[in-house]
Design an enzyme around this catalytic site. Structure first.
Site, PDB file in Angstrom:
ATOM      1  N   ASP A 142      -0.064  -4.555   3.491  1.00  0.00           N
ATOM      2  CA  ASP A 142      -1.419  -4.818   3.006  1.00  0.00           C
ATOM      3  C   ASP A 142      -2.351  -3.677   3.403  1.00  0.00           C
ATOM      4  O   ASP A 142      -2.081  -2.921   4.332  1.00  0.00           O
ATOM      5  CB  ASP A 142      -1.955  -6.143   3.571  1.00  0.00           C
ATOM      6  CG  ASP A 142      -1.994  -6.164   5.091  1.00  0.00           C
ATOM      7  OD1 ASP A 142      -1.035  -5.652   5.716  1.00  0.00           O
ATOM      8  OD2 ASP A 142      -2.966  -6.689   5.669  1.00  0.00           O
ATOM      9  N   GLU A 143      -3.454  -3.574   2.676  1.00  0.00           N
ATOM     10  CA  GLU A 143      -4.564  -2.675   3.021  1.00  0.00           C
ATOM     11  C   GLU A 143      -4.082  -1.280   3.424  1.00  0.00           C
ATOM     12  O   GLU A 143      -4.405  -0.775   4.499  1.00  0.00           O
ATOM     13  CB  GLU A 143      -5.408  -3.310   4.141  1.00  0.00           C
ATOM     14  CG  GLU A 143      -6.033  -4.631   3.686  1.00  0.00           C
ATOM     15  CD  GLU A 143      -6.859  -5.337   4.753  1.00  0.00           C
ATOM     16  OE1 GLU A 143      -6.587  -5.138   5.953  1.00  0.00           O
ATOM     17  OE2 GLU A 143      -7.762  -6.108   4.393  1.00  0.00           O
ATOM     18  N   VAL A 144      -3.312  -0.664   2.515  1.00  0.00           N
ATOM     19  CA  VAL A 144      -2.816   0.699   2.787  1.00  0.00           C
ATOM     20  C   VAL A 144      -3.930   1.670   2.387  1.00  0.00           C
ATOM     21  O   VAL A 144      -3.878   2.323   1.339  1.00  0.00           O
ATOM     22  CB  VAL A 144      -1.500   0.983   2.019  1.00  0.00           C
ATOM     23  CG1 VAL A 144      -0.879   2.295   2.512  1.00  0.00           C
ATOM     24  CG2 VAL A 144      -0.524  -0.164   2.191  1.00  0.00           C
TER      25      VAL A 144
END
Length: 433
Positions: A142-144
């Site tokens: 997530d949230e790269v």
């Protein structure tokens, strides 16, 4: 109903194993069917990975005892190891800094380096070695943030038909394939936020839907139910066989939230029940109730796990029973031994009638003074008395570093503010007289 995993975020204020062992039977009684264990720096990594361990990391013996107790309670265990974004606990170290996507930022892994995949595989292998009979393994993703902004990515993106979406999917595919080869009986799970905005064609062509199950997360009290149903339909058309949901029971209403807003989290579960009721039953694998302890590796602590237990109880019971009622509330109160469980918070006099503006000008309504001053004096004396009890109670659950951080962030400043309010009250009373 489907599987209900309780997420234990161990990247901050990780509880002692003895406390977690005591909590497991309660979780089972409340309706949990499994645990989603996000170890981060509390896993007892060895060899070149040993430096990832925090000073209070669990020992292999402690984790084996915890996992054995979970199995005895009939709880499935799903480990979570970040493999792309939120890699600060790895990439902050000088020894791994060369694997950052952006040189100055420790959050995202460089997907172009073979060594990046080797690092992820080594972490997964060590976690796998300590677990038995796993059905799922969560690989994060997530949230790269800043993906595509590294020098190698910029060069790669200049080539024809290459996009940030394809770059993201190629790394997820590489990690999932790696896992499938080594552990063919284990299904990888990924957070879905990096996939949501991608076209059906891009997702379908990547081969990722055949390898992983997406976990759709939304922690709001007012989810876009129709939008979620459409997203599930889209994921199905792309080839994903099953999806998971992720709600929250704590750690999602403010980066430094100290008290859990039970009403918010209950409404979040009820919204997910709406999504479930409008989706094909055979597509849902289960739901994870997340309980974030930090928003990321470097942020402050939010609500501690013991503080979030009443919220977790309400949320689990709502999901298990398909809704929430007075009868379910009574059941929660009985299971917790807590009469009069408050779901919604109350108005505070101090914010509405004795604000900094009022205090500076020594203005206070006599009726409010009548209600508020005894409460403030009583609260201050109780706080002073309870601080030592609190410290002793916390020592049963947490390591010293977590206690020091919590007291400095949440207890001492509040006491100082309360003392200042009392001082200002005295001055306001004198000014009125």
């Amino acid at each position: 109903m489907w599987r209900r995993l309780v997420h234990l975020d161990l990247k901050g204020a990780a509880p002692r194993v003895q406390y977690l062992e005591q909590v497991l039977p309660l979780l089972r009684a409340l309706g949990a069917t499994g645990l989603l264990l996000e170890y981060e720096d509390t896993f007892p990594y060895t060899g070149p990975l040993e430096l990832l361990q925090a000073p209070h990391a669990y020992s292999p013996e402690e984790l084996r005892a915890l996992l054995s107790r979970a199995r005895a309670q009939g709880l499935d265990v799903v480990p979570l190891v970040q493999s792309f974004g939120h890699m600060e606990f790895v990439l902050k170290h000088r020894e791994f800094a060369h694997l950052r996507e952006v040189k100055a930022l420790p959050n995202a892994l460089n997907p172009h380096k073979e060594e990046s995949l080797a690092l992820v595989k080594a972490m997964i292998d060590q976690v796998m070695a300590l677990h038995e009979d796993l059905k799922w393994f969560h690989i994060g993703c997530d949230e790269v943030y800043c993906l595509g902004e590294g020098e190698e990515s910029k060069q790669w993106l200049q080539q024809q038909n290459n996009t940030p979406e394809k770059l993201c999917l190629s790394h997820i595919k590489a990690v999932a394939t790696c896992l499938a080869w080594s552990y063919p009986m284990v299904t990888p799970i990924v957070w879905d936020d990096m996939l949501r905005g991608m076209s059906e064609e891009t997702l379908a062509e990547s081969g990722v839907p055949q390898l992983v199950q997406p976990m759709i997360w939304d922690y709001a009290a007012d989810i876009d139910v129709v939008g979620k149903v459409q997203l599930i339909e889209k994921y199905r058309r792309c080839g994903f066989s099953k999806v998971w949901f992720a709600s929250a029971f704590k750690g999602a209403t403010g980066v430094n939230q100290s008290l859990t807003l039970i009403g918010h989290h209950l409404r979040n579960q009820l919204e997910w029940l709406q999504v479930a009721s409008r989706s094909p039953a055979d597509v849902l694998e289960g739901i994870a109730l997340t309980g974030w302890q930090r928003y990321d590796h470097f942020s402050v602590l939010c609500e501690l796990l013991p503080v979030g237990i009443p919220s977790l109880a309400v949320c689990l019971q709502a999901l298990k029973n398909g809704g929430y009622s007075e009868k379910i509330k009574e059941n929660v109160e009985n299971l917790l031994g807590m009469p009069n469980l408050e779901i919604d918070t109350f108005t505070r006099y101090v914010t509405g009638w004795f604000s900094p503006y009022h205090r500076k000008r020594k203005i206070i309504h006599p009726i409010v003074l009548h209600h508020f001053q005894p409460d403030a004096v009583s609260l201050f004396s109780k706080w002073n008395a309870v601080v030592q009890d609190l410290q002793a109670a916390m020592e049963q659950v947490f390591h010293r570093c977590a206690i020091e951080e919590w007291m400095e962030e949440n207890v001492h400043p509040s006491l100082q503010k309360l003392q200042q309010v009392l001082d200002d009250l005295e001055e306001a009373i004198r000014a009125q007289n």
